[in-house]
Motif scaffolding. Structure first.
Motif, PDB file in Angstrom:
ATOM      1  N   ASN A  74       0.812  -1.225   0.000  1.00  0.00           N
ATOM      2  CA  ASN A  74       0.000   0.000   0.000  1.00  0.00           C
ATOM      3  C   ASN A  74       0.840   1.268   0.000  1.00  0.00           C
ATOM      4  OD1 ASN A  74      -2.458  -1.460   0.119  1.00  0.00           O
ATOM      5  ND2 ASN A  74      -2.179  -1.756   2.326  1.00  0.00           N
ATOM      6  N   ALA A  75       2.145   1.135  -0.209  1.00  0.00           N
ATOM      7  CA  ALA A  75       3.019   2.311  -0.189  1.00  0.00           C
ATOM      8  C   ALA A  75       2.638   3.272  -1.302  1.00  0.00           C
ATOM      9  CB  ALA A  75       4.468   1.876  -0.349  1.00  0.00           C
ATOM     10  N   LYS A  76       2.702   4.542  -1.025  1.00  0.00           N
ATOM     11  CA  LYS A  76       2.314   5.575  -1.990  1.00  0.00           C
ATOM     12  C   LYS A  76       3.534   6.385  -2.431  1.00  0.00           C
ATOM     13  CE  LYS A  76      -2.447   6.127  -0.408  1.00  0.00           C
ATOM     14  NZ  LYS A  76      -3.049   5.607  -1.659  1.00  0.00           N
ATOM     15  N   LEU A  77       3.484   6.839  -3.673  1.00  0.00           N
ATOM     16  CA  LEU A  77       4.555   7.666  -4.212  1.00  0.00           C
ATOM     17  C   LEU A  77       4.453   9.082  -3.662  1.00  0.00           C
ATOM     18  CD1 LEU A  77       4.321   6.569  -7.963  1.00  0.00           C
ATOM     19  CD2 LEU A  77       6.179   6.019  -6.396  1.00  0.00           C
ATOM     20  N   ASN A  78       5.590   9.643  -3.316  1.00  0.00           N
ATOM     21  CA  ASN A  78       5.625  11.052  -2.918  1.00  0.00           C
ATOM     22  C   ASN A  78       5.863  11.966  -4.109  1.00  0.00           C
ATOM     23  OD1 ASN A  78       5.282  10.597  -0.105  1.00  0.00           O
ATOM     24  ND2 ASN A  78       7.409   9.915   0.000  1.00  0.00           N
ATOM     25  N   PHE A 109       4.804  12.110  -8.209  1.00  0.00           N
ATOM     26  CA  PHE A 109       3.996  11.469  -9.242  1.00  0.00           C
ATOM     27  C   PHE A 109       4.678  11.618 -10.599  1.00  0.00           C
ATOM     28  CE2 PHE A 109       0.542  11.205 -12.350  1.00  0.00           C
ATOM     29  CZ  PHE A 109      -0.038  10.009 -11.950  1.00  0.00           C
TER      30      PHE A 109
END
Length: 257
Positions: free
Chosen positions: A5-9, A11
C-alpha cells in the motif's frame, strides 16, 4: 504502511518541452550531466555559467545550446519551463531554487532533494518511446541499474516501430472496435511489421502493416532458434534475451538449466 500500500511522494509525468527553454545553472560536471539528459529532448537548452569547464563548452558548441557566460542573475531564468541548479555551490543552488519558485518555474537542485520540486529519472530513450525510472532521489545508483536492465530488454528499433505505428493510427481507427482493432495492434507490434523494422527494412514493414489492415486472418506465428551454447544464462546475446522474453512458448532440451 505495508509495502503493498506504499504511496509515491513524487507522481511521474511527461512534460512537453518541445521548443521550450530549459535553464541549467552551473559550469561543471553536474551541469554537463543534466545538459546531456535534457539534450535528449527537443527543449532549447540555456546554460548559465560565467566559467564553464572544457567538456561542457564542447557540448554547447556541438549542440547549439545557448551559453549565458555571466554571473548568475534571476533574470536568466525568465521564460524557462524548467530550471536545474547544478552549480555545486549550496548557497547559489538555494538562491536559484528560490528564484525559480518565485517565478513559478519548477526546479531541480542536484544532490539537494530538499530543494527539488521534481526529480530527474534514469531514462531509456527509444524516441518517441521513453521509459523513466525514478526513486524520488533516494537511490540514483539503483535507478541506473534498472535502466541498464530495461535497456537491454528493448530492441533498438522500438522507436522506429512506434513511429511507423503512429502513421497507421488513422487507418486503424477504421477497424471495428474491440477484438479486430486489438488484434491488428498485437500483430503489428509482435508480428511481421516489427520483425521487418528490427531488420532495418522499413519499406517491407510498411507493406506488412498494410497487409494486416486488409486481412481478416490473424497473423501467422514464427519460430526463432536461439543457441544457448554451454547453457549459461549470461552468455546469451541481447537479441536472444529479447526473443525469450517475448516468446509465447519456449521449447528446450535437458542441457539448458
Amino acid at each position: 504502511m505495508s509495502q503493498a500500500n506504499a504511496k509515491l511522494n513524487a507522481f511521474p509525468v511527461f512534460m512537453r518541452v518541445e521548443g521550450e527553454a530549459v535553464a541549467i545553472v552551473g559550469g561543471g560536471e553536474a551541469a554537463l550531466a543534466k545538459a546531456r539528459l535534457v539534450g535528449q529532448s527537443s527543449a532549447a537548452l540555456r546554460i548559465i555559467a560565467q566559467t564553464a569547464e572544457a567538456e561542457l563548452l564542447s557540448f554547447i558548441a556541438a549542440t547549439g545550446a545557448v551559453h549565458v557566460a555571466a554571473a548568475y542573475e534571476a533574470a536568466h531564468l525568465e521564460g524557462a519551463a524548467m530550471v536545474f541548479a547544478a552549480s555545486g555551490d549550496e548557497a547559489l543552488d538555494r538562491r536559484v531554487a528560490e528564484d525559480a519558485r518565485r517565478l513559478s518555474i519548477p526546479v531541480n537542485a542536484v544532490d539537494r532533494p530538499e530543494l527539488c520540486d521534481f526529480f530527474t529519472p534514469a531514462l531509456v530513450n527509444r524516441a518517441p518511446v521513453a521509459i523513466a525510472i525514478g526513486t524520488e532521489g533516494a537511490g540514483p545508483v539503483l535507478a541506473q541499474m534498472l535502466r541498464g536492465r530495461i535497456d537491454r530488454m528493448l530492441s533498438p528499433s522500438l522507436g522506429a516501430l512506434a513511429t511507423l505505428a503512429a502513421s497507421f493510427r488513422g487507418a486503424a481507427e477504421r477497424l471495428p472496435k474491440g477484438t479486430g482493432r486489438r488484434r491488428f495492434w498485437r500483430d503489428f507490434f509482435a508480428g511481421a511489421p516489427a520483425r521487418a523494422v528490427e531488420a532495418g527494412e522499413l519499406s517491407r514493414a510498411h507493406d506488412a502493416a498494410v497487409e494486416l489492415l486488409v486481412s481478416d486472418a490473424p497473423a501467422s506465428g514464427h519460430i526463432a532458434l536461439v543457441g544457448a551454447g554451454p547453457g549459461a544464462e549470461d552468455l546469451l546475446t541481447l537479441r536472444a534475451h529479447r526473443l525469450l522474453m517475448e516468446a509465447d512458448v519456449i521449447v528446450h532440451d535437458a542441457l539448458v538449466p
